[in-house]
Each structure stands twice: as C-alpha cells, then as structure tokens.
Design a protein around this motif. Structure first.
Motif, short mmCIF file in Angstrom:
data_model
loop_
_atom_site.label_atom_id
_atom_site.label_comp_id
_atom_site.label_asym_id
_atom_site.label_seq_id
_atom_site.Cartn_x
_atom_site.Cartn_y
_atom_site.Cartn_z
N ASP A 96 -11.71 1.67 -0.16
CA ASP A 96 -11.46 1.88 1.26
C ASP A 96 -10.06 2.38 1.57
O ASP A 96 -9.61 2.31 2.71
CB ASP A 96 -11.75 0.59 2.03
CG ASP A 96 -13.21 0.20 1.95
OD1 ASP A 96 -14.06 1.11 1.97
OD2 ASP A 96 -13.50 -1.00 1.82
N ASP A 97 -9.36 2.88 0.55
CA ASP A 97 -8.02 3.44 0.74
C ASP A 97 -8.13 4.96 0.88
O ASP A 97 -9.10 5.56 0.46
CB ASP A 97 -7.12 3.08 -0.44
CG ASP A 97 -7.69 3.59 -1.76
OD1 ASP A 97 -8.93 3.64 -1.92
OD2 ASP A 97 -6.90 3.97 -2.64
N LEU A 98 -7.11 5.54 1.50
CA LEU A 98 -7.08 7.00 1.68
C LEU A 98 -5.80 7.57 1.10
O LEU A 98 -4.78 6.88 1.01
CB LEU A 98 -7.16 7.36 3.16
CG LEU A 98 -8.50 7.14 3.86
CD1 LEU A 98 -8.40 7.51 5.33
CD2 LEU A 98 -9.60 7.95 3.19
N ASP A 99 -5.85 8.86 0.77
CA ASP A 99 -4.62 9.51 0.33
C ASP A 99 -3.73 9.74 1.55
O ASP A 99 -4.15 9.59 2.70
CB ASP A 99 -4.90 10.78 -0.47
CG ASP A 99 -5.31 11.99 0.36
OD1 ASP A 99 -5.10 12.01 1.59
OD2 ASP A 99 -5.82 12.96 -0.23
N ASP A 100 -2.50 10.12 1.29
CA ASP A 100 -1.50 10.19 2.37
C ASP A 100 -1.86 11.18 3.48
O ASP A 100 -1.72 10.87 4.66
CB ASP A 100 -0.13 10.56 1.79
CG ASP A 100 0.49 9.44 0.98
OD1 ASP A 100 -0.10 8.34 0.93
OD2 ASP A 100 1.57 9.66 0.39
N GLY A 101 -2.32 12.38 3.11
CA GLY A 101 -2.61 13.39 4.13
C GLY A 101 -3.73 12.98 5.06
O GLY A 101 -3.64 13.12 6.28
N GLU A 102 -4.83 12.48 4.47
CA GLU A 102 -5.96 12.05 5.29
C GLU A 102 -5.57 10.87 6.17
O GLU A 102 -5.94 10.81 7.35
CB GLU A 102 -7.13 11.66 4.39
CG GLU A 102 -7.71 12.81 3.61
CD GLU A 102 -8.56 12.36 2.43
OE1 GLU A 102 -8.56 11.15 2.11
OE2 GLU A 102 -9.21 13.23 1.83
N ALA A 103 -4.82 9.93 5.59
CA ALA A 103 -4.40 8.76 6.36
C ALA A 103 -3.49 9.16 7.52
O ALA A 103 -3.63 8.64 8.63
CB ALA A 103 -3.68 7.77 5.44
N ALA A 104 -2.57 10.09 7.27
CA ALA A 104 -1.67 10.55 8.33
C ALA A 104 -2.45 11.25 9.45
O ALA A 104 -2.18 11.04 10.64
CB ALA A 104 -0.62 11.49 7.76
#
Length: 196
Positions: A96-104
């Motif tokens: 359920d974690d996201l990479d930085d770009g998607e999360a931003a």
C-alpha cells in the motif's frame, strides 16, 4: 465520441510524471495543453522523474522549461499539509505504499481538491481507499478530450494518441482499448505493444 471523462468542471489538473511523459510523447505537448485550456500542475517531485523527451531520447529539460515559461504547466511544491499526506503514502506498508512522484501527485490533488491525473493501477487503487472524493483521470482522458478532438479532428487525434502510444508507451486501461483500436485501425494498433 470519445471515452474521455474530462469535464468542464475539471479545471485544475495535477499530472503524474507518466502522464506528462505521455503528453510529451505526442510530439506536440504545447498544442495538447493549449487545447485542454485548463490549469495544469505538476509537483516538483513528480517533475524530477521526467528526464527524457520520449520523442528524441534526449534531455527533456529545455522542453519542460518551455512549457513552464509558456504557462502551459505550473510546477508546485507541497506545503506542510500536503507533505504529511505524501509521507503517509510513501511510508505505508507494502503493497500500500507509493513511489514519490505518484504520492506527491495524489497529495497535491487531495489537499487542494484538484483532479489527479495518474495512470498506475496501484496508485488508483490506493487513491480510491484514502481519497475517495478525489477525481481520478488518466492520460487517455486528456488525450481523447473533446476539446482536443474538436481542434485536431479525428485524424489529428488519432496521430496524437498513436504517438503517445509509440513514443511514450502509454498504458491504456483495458476498457478503453477497443476505442483506441477503432481510432487507429488495425495496422497502427499492432505497432503499439502497450495496447496489450
């Protein structure tokens, strides 16, 4: 006429890196962004993931500066509240974690009440759980927008979609593939492995 879910009320869009790469892949990002006639935002974290122009294979830096200078995209930074959402998304337990770009991208859209334009299935799933009120669109929603069809015509739109598929390997949800194959025809559709 098109499968696009982009509506007039969707006037502020936050693009993920993959979506911006797909727009660059059309070879005419200026025309695509102008035709949409919306405020297009890209978080600086997501922008850092866009390093190569998919049409030329060279640095995208000059092209991205031109799009910013022309006010076609606006690069934004997270404030404290958006950053807290971002940390929650990147720091979640797998899967359920996201990479930085998607999360931003999702943090900006959720915090500001804007539309998130994101292609990845995982990010879409997580957004649905954590931010059910955020409107989610994908690359094809932009590239098949009625405004773009009106400006480019059917043949011009077919070329734009084809170039995004060929140059940027744009991912397309299975529910939208039949429309694209009809738009492109058999020959060009077969040249696009990302159609599945």
């Amino acid at each position: 006429m098109t499968p696009s879910k982009l509506r007039a009320v969707h006037n502020k869009l936050v693009l993920d890196a993959s979506v911006l790469i797909n727009i660059l892949g059309t070879g005419s990002p200026d025309a695509v962004l102008r035709a949409m006639n919306r405020t297009v935002l890209v978080d600086e974290v997501a922008l850092r993931e866009v390093t190569i122009d998919p049409c030329t294979g060279k640095s995208a830096a000059d092209l991205l500066v031109r799009l910013q200078t022309s006010s076609l995209i606006e690069v934004v930074s997270m404030d404290d509240d958006a950053y807290n959402l971002f940390i929650g998304l990147t720091g979640a337990e797998p899967p359920d974690d996201l990479d930085d770009g998607e999360a931003a991208t999702l943090a900006q859209a959720a915090h500001k009440g804007y539309v998130a334009v994101i292609d990845e299935k995982k990010a879409t799933r997580i957004a649905g759980v954590h931010f059910p009120k955020v409107v989610l669109l994908n690359s094809l929603d932009l590239l098949a927008a009625p405004e773009l069809l009106q400006q480019s015509g059917r043949d011009g739109l077919a070329e734009i979609v084809y170039l995004a598929l060929r140059n940027a390997r744009m991912r397309v949800p299975s529910c939208q593939r039949a429309w694209i194959m009809n738009l492109l025809g058999d020959g060009r559709s077969q040249e696009c492995p990302s159609l599945g």
